[in-house]
Structure formats: C-alpha cells, structure tokens
Design an enzyme around this catalytic site. Structure first.
Site, PDB file in Angstrom:
ATOM      1  N   ASP A   1      -9.823   0.654  -4.879  1.00  0.00           N
ATOM      2  CA  ASP A   1     -10.442  -0.418  -5.664  1.00  0.00           C
ATOM      3  C   ASP A   1      -9.552  -1.667  -5.650  1.00  0.00           C
ATOM      4  OD1 ASP A   1     -12.492   1.495  -6.693  1.00  0.00           O
ATOM      5  OD2 ASP A   1     -10.676   2.412  -7.496  1.00  0.00           O
TER       6      ASP A   1
ATOM      7  N   HIS B   1     -11.538   5.315 -11.960  1.00  0.00           N
ATOM      8  CA  HIS B   1     -12.125   5.082 -10.632  1.00  0.00           C
ATOM      9  C   HIS B   1     -13.610   5.427 -10.722  1.00  0.00           C
ATOM     10  CE1 HIS B   1     -12.985   4.958  -6.415  1.00  0.00           C
ATOM     11  NE2 HIS B   1     -13.434   6.188  -6.463  1.00  0.00           N
TER      12      HIS B   1
END
Ligand code: NAI
Length: 328
Positions: A159, A187
């Site tokens: 990410d 996440h």
C-alpha cells in the site's frame, strides 16, 4: 562471506511465492553478501508443485543459495529460522462470511505461531502477507508466548509503494523524490494513506495537490488498488506483493534511509491513540534490526477520523479471533 541465515516462506508454491523466492535467493532481500537457506512450507497436496519450484531454484545456480528445505510440516519449516514470511493463507471463498474467513485462517496461523514459538530463533523476524494480514499476524503472535510480541509484523508496504507511485505520477516526480509517506492501520479498504507529512523533492506534498484529489481520488485509488488489479489481471497482485515483502524485510533487517521512513504494521503500543496490541500500520524507522514508531507527528481532524476508523476495524477483527489466543 557471512554465514547463511534461514528464511522460511509459507505458501511457497503459490503465485507470490513464485515471485518471491528467486529474488530472496538472488540477494535482493538481505544483501548480495548474505547467503540464505530457504525453508519452504506448503500444504501436502501442493508438494509436487513445490518440488518443481525447488528444481527451478536449483537450476538458477544462485551463488547465495546455501540450501533448501521443502516440507509440509511447520515444525520442520520453522526450525532455527531467522526470518519467516507467512504468505500462504485461506482465500475468501464464495459465500464465505468475514467470520468464516477469520476462523479458517485461525486454523493456519495459530499452529504456525505455535511452531514458530517452539522452533524459530528468539529474534525471528516474522512478516505476515496472507490476508487478512494484520489479524493473521495477531493470531500467530498470540500463539507464540515465548517470543517477543514485536517479532510479529504484517505487510502494508505494498500500500505504501502504491501510494508513492500514485503521488509520483500526479506530481510528475519519481518515486525516489518522495519521502515520509505513511499508511496507517489495516491492510484493507479502511487503511489510511496519509500524505500530510510527505515531501516531493523537499516540498510538502499537500501544497502540490488539491484536497479534492487527495480525498476523492488518491485515497480510494490506493485503498482499492488490490481489487483493480484483480479486475485487470484476473488474479491478485503477486509480483508487486512479493516486491513489497522484500522491501519490508530489507528495511527491517538493514535499516531505513536517513530522513525517511517506511510503513509497517506492528503491534500497537498505544501511540497516536490506537488500541494497544492490534497490529496497526505505522510510520517506522529501522536501525540495527529494530523498528521504532515515528513519534510526534501532528494529526489533524481529517486524519484522526480515518486513523480511528481503521483502528475500529482491527479491534473488531481481534474480537472475532480472541478465542484462538494462547498468550495470556
Ligand atoms: P496463492 O493461492 O497463489 O498461493 C497461496 C499458497 O499458499 C498456495 O500454494 C497454498 O497451497 C498455500 N497454503 C495454503 N495454506 C497453507 C498452509 N497452511 N501452509 C502453507 N501453505 C499454505 O495465493 P497468492 O496470490 O500467493 O497470495 C497469498 C496470500 O497473500 C493471499 O492471502 C493474498 O490475499 C495475500 N496478499 C496479501 C497482500 C498484502 O499486501 N498484504 C497483497 C497480495 C496478496
């Protein structure tokens, strides 16, 4: 030449495994002077496929590859390991509720935590990639009462890298021009990619992009990038996930750059008002094999709201798996 270290990878015959093992063996993760012994764990039906991967690893004749252990037994896979990348996980099947998913992964990560507890080196560095990564890391940690809880981390580096790439594209810069990107939290789609502290060639990122782009384009694009890749490729991100796993371990083992930080999901110590214990994405610096949360960042109301939302999701996930914990 240094003496070899042992690196365990679970789900080693899967897609991420195939993109990961060859780079570890080539020295991308721990350096070109660090020999590695790979410990590969798979479920029994995947052992023939794993054998094919082992044949290919051997056929690469990597100078740094000092040995391979391939097994379906976690007790063998985690014996004396210095690093463990837990990639193999149970994907969400059709009609599967979140609760079922957490339960199915508990059946994988609780025994793996126990096996790490019994067999891994006491300073083992564990990275959980298999989803739901943060809570799987918590399950493993809570089944390893004799290991330092800080040995267990989960991956938000993909990410982080996605956020660097989006901001670089928007500002016409290169990813290497950007410092101090942060991914807070889980996440999952509640993660909070934060550019308030980031700079692009030394200039505050927030002064280079408008708030509407940040809120309505950047944040959702980073949050939903995984789904966009599945849609485009017909399979989930593998090479980029493997690359991020290598980045995460490399930063942890070899340190972060001066004047910069990386994002790692680590056990919360309550910093920034986050529930202690959940495995939460934080900005961290690493030195001598240890990570430290970057302290003292100013958090505005916009950030606070998003950091709390992803904390809430992690607390709810934790409540759903607490019955699997062995650590008191
Ligand atoms: P895959 O399905 O290609 O491979 C997973 C492998 O794990 C399979 O070979 C399977 O046999 C193995 N496995 C299952 N249970 C196991 C166990 N108990 N012990 C050892 N091996 C086991 O999946 P892929 O694409 O490699 O993804 C793996 C995981 O990584 C998934 O959970 C995926 O959602 C997650 N992921 C996480 C990302 C992140 O940023 N944290 C990004 C992309 C994927």
């Amino acid at each position: 030449m240094k003496s070899p270290v042992r690196v365990a990878v679970t789900g080693a015959a899967g897609q991420i495994g195939y993109a990961l093992l060859f780079r570890i063996a080539a020295g991308d993760m721990l350096g070109k002077d660090q020999p590695v012994i790979l410990h590969l764990l798979e479920i029994t039906p995947a052992l023939p496929a794993l054998n094919g991967v082992v044949m290919e690893l051997n056929d690469c004749a990597f100078p740094l590859l000092a040995g391979i252990v391939a097994t379906d037994d976690p007790n063998v896979a985690f014996k004396d390991v210095d690093y463990a990348l837990l990639v193999g996980a149970r994907p969400r099947g059709p009609g599967m509720e979140r609760k079922d998913l957490l339960e199915a992964n508990g059946a994988i990560f609780a025994p793996q935590g126990k096996a790490l507890n019994a067999h891994a080196r006491r300073d083992v560095k564990v990275l959980v990639v298999g989803n739901p990564a943060n809570t799987n890391a918590l399950i493993a940690q809570q089944n390893a009462p004799d290991l330092d809880p800080r040995c267990f981390t989960a991956m938000v580096r993909l990410d982080h890298n996605r956020a660097l790439s989006q901001l670089a594209e928007k500002t016409g810069a290169h990813v290497t021009d950007i410092r101090k990107m942060t991914i807070w939290g889980n996440h999952s789609s509640t993660q909070y990619p934060d550019i308030h502290h980031a700079t692009v060639k030394g200039t505050a990122a927030t002064s280079l992009v408008d708030q509407a782009w940040y809120r309505d384009s950047f944040i959702p694009t980073v949050q939903q990038r995984g789904a966009a890749i599945i849609k485009a490729r017909g399979a989930s991100s593998a090479a980029s996930a493997a690359s991020a796993a290598i980045d995460h371990m490399r930063s942890w083992a070899l340190g972060t750059e001066p004047g910069d930080w990386v994002s790692m999901a680590i056990p919360s110590d309550g910093s920034y008002g986050i529930a202690p214990g959940v495995i939460y994405g934080y900005p961290v610096t690493c030195k001598n094999g240890k990570y430290e949360i970057v302290q003292g960042l100013e958090i505005n109301a916009f950030s606070r709201e998003r950091m709390d939302a992803t904390d809430k999701e992690l607390r709810e996930e934790r409540a759903g798996v607490e019955h699997l914990f062995a650590r008191k």
